[in-house]
Design a protein around this motif. Sequence first.
Motif, short mmCIF file in Angstrom:
data_model
loop_
_atom_site.label_atom_id
_atom_site.label_comp_id
_atom_site.label_asym_id
_atom_site.label_seq_id
_atom_site.Cartn_x
_atom_site.Cartn_y
_atom_site.Cartn_z
N GLU A 34 0.89 -1.16 -0.12
CA GLU A 34 -0.02 -0.16 0.01
C GLU A 34 0.87 1.16 -0.01
O GLU A 34 1.70 1.32 0.84
N GLY A 35 0.63 2.05 -0.94
CA GLY A 35 1.53 3.43 -1.29
C GLY A 35 0.43 4.51 -0.81
O GLY A 35 -0.72 4.28 -0.26
N LYS A 36 0.88 5.93 -1.02
CA LYS A 36 0.40 6.94 -0.70
C LYS A 36 -1.10 6.92 -1.76
O LYS A 36 -2.05 7.63 -1.22
N ALA A 37 -1.11 6.51 -2.79
CA ALA A 37 -2.36 6.76 -3.68
C ALA A 37 -3.02 5.40 -4.20
O ALA A 37 -4.00 5.42 -5.07
N ALA A 64 -4.85 11.93 -1.45
CA ALA A 64 -3.95 13.09 -2.16
C ALA A 64 -2.93 13.47 -1.13
O ALA A 64 -3.19 13.57 -0.09
N THR A 65 -1.87 13.48 -1.59
CA THR A 65 -0.39 13.69 -0.67
C THR A 65 0.35 14.76 -1.36
O THR A 65 0.15 14.81 -2.58
N ALA A 66 1.11 15.51 -0.57
CA ALA A 66 1.97 16.46 -1.21
C ALA A 66 3.07 16.86 -0.20
O ALA A 66 2.88 16.52 0.95
N PHE A 67 4.39 17.21 -0.76
CA PHE A 67 5.29 17.52 0.06
C PHE A 67 5.78 16.32 0.84
O PHE A 67 6.07 16.45 2.22
N ASN A 68 6.01 15.02 0.10
CA ASN A 68 6.21 13.80 0.89
C ASN A 68 5.42 13.40 1.91
O ASN A 68 5.64 13.12 3.02
N ALA A 69 4.01 13.57 1.67
CA ALA A 69 3.00 13.35 2.40
C ALA A 69 2.80 14.07 3.57
O ALA A 69 2.00 13.84 4.59
N ALA A 116 -5.15 14.73 2.18
CA ALA A 116 -6.44 14.90 2.20
C ALA A 116 -7.30 13.60 1.46
O ALA A 116 -6.27 12.79 0.78
N VAL A 117 -8.30 13.45 1.72
CA VAL A 117 -9.26 12.48 0.71
C VAL A 117 -10.07 13.38 -0.05
O VAL A 117 -10.61 14.21 0.30
N ILE A 118 -9.85 13.05 -1.38
CA ILE A 118 -10.71 13.86 -2.35
C ILE A 118 -11.45 13.12 -3.24
O ILE A 118 -11.09 11.98 -4.07
N GLU A 119 -12.71 13.13 -2.92
CA GLU A 119 -13.78 12.00 -3.29
C GLU A 119 -13.60 11.99 -4.89
O GLU A 119 -13.75 13.13 -5.57
N ASP A 129 -0.67 20.28 -8.63
CA ASP A 129 -0.41 21.73 -8.09
C ASP A 129 -1.70 22.33 -7.33
O ASP A 129 -1.36 23.30 -6.46
N VAL A 130 -2.79 21.84 -7.91
CA VAL A 130 -4.15 22.52 -7.46
C VAL A 130 -4.16 22.23 -5.84
O VAL A 130 -4.51 23.15 -5.07
N PHE A 131 -3.91 21.06 -5.50
CA PHE A 131 -3.86 20.68 -4.16
C PHE A 131 -2.82 21.02 -3.35
O PHE A 131 -2.76 21.64 -2.22
N ARG A 132 -1.46 21.15 -3.77
CA ARG A 132 -0.35 21.58 -3.09
C ARG A 132 -0.40 23.09 -2.84
O ARG A 132 0.01 23.37 -1.75
#
Length: 253
Positions: free
Chosen positions: A9-12, A32-37, A41-44, A216-219
């Motif tokens: 199991e990974g990040k996505a 969804a993860t950013a900046f090395n997790a 967030a959970v993006i439905e 990047d929208v999430f970041r």
Amino acid sequence: MARRKKIYEGKAKILYEGPEPGTLVQYFKDDATAFNAEKKAVIEGKGVLNNRLSEFFMTGLQSIGVPTHFIKRLNMREQLVRQVEIIPLEVIVRNFAAGSMAKRLGMEEGAPLPRPIIEFSYKDDKLGDPLVPEEYIIAFGWASQQDLDDIVALALRVNDFMSGVMHGVGIKLVDFKIEIGRIWDNDFHRLVVADEISPDSCRLWDIESGQKLDKDVFRKDLGSLTDAYTEVARRLGVLPSNVTHRPRPTLIN
């Protein structure tokens, strides 16, 4: 399909034991993860979109002779893939300066590069996936010189395909990353594109407006990530043109 033994199991994504030897079931999560997790967030609906978009790109690559691990999509969140030995590198292809490259070199975001530039980072979240030169890769046995030559050739073919497809729907392919796996046949192996290709692993900007249509929208907190991914899917024909955003996107089977 019935759940099988979890392999990883990974990040996505989650990998499960496949129905046949040498296969895996790849499940796309909404995480969804950013900046090395560091940001999560959970993006439905994100997993559904990435499953469909990765299927689109992988089958397109296979149609022009680029080998991938993809076999078929099983349902809205899962696909059947070949089990591969992942080379512990992220292969980054850059067409325009952005992200860490722009920061490292003090370049203007979006500045065109004289030619596609390929970088390698060592896959290790705890270390922050550091950039590594080819000398390290060969010295530490992560890949041979022949493997590296083949990886570069594969990455440039993926770039040609992806750039053309995206340009055709008004999207600039700024950069992307792929992973490469080995499929063994006794003592011989061949290299294939593995993992996924989706807006999670690409920088995608609208050619006219510069609007970001990627992670990047999430970041950078620029709006709805699902709306951005839905727009990419709609332009590529993965979604019908009359679909508007819903919390749970309805996609074509």
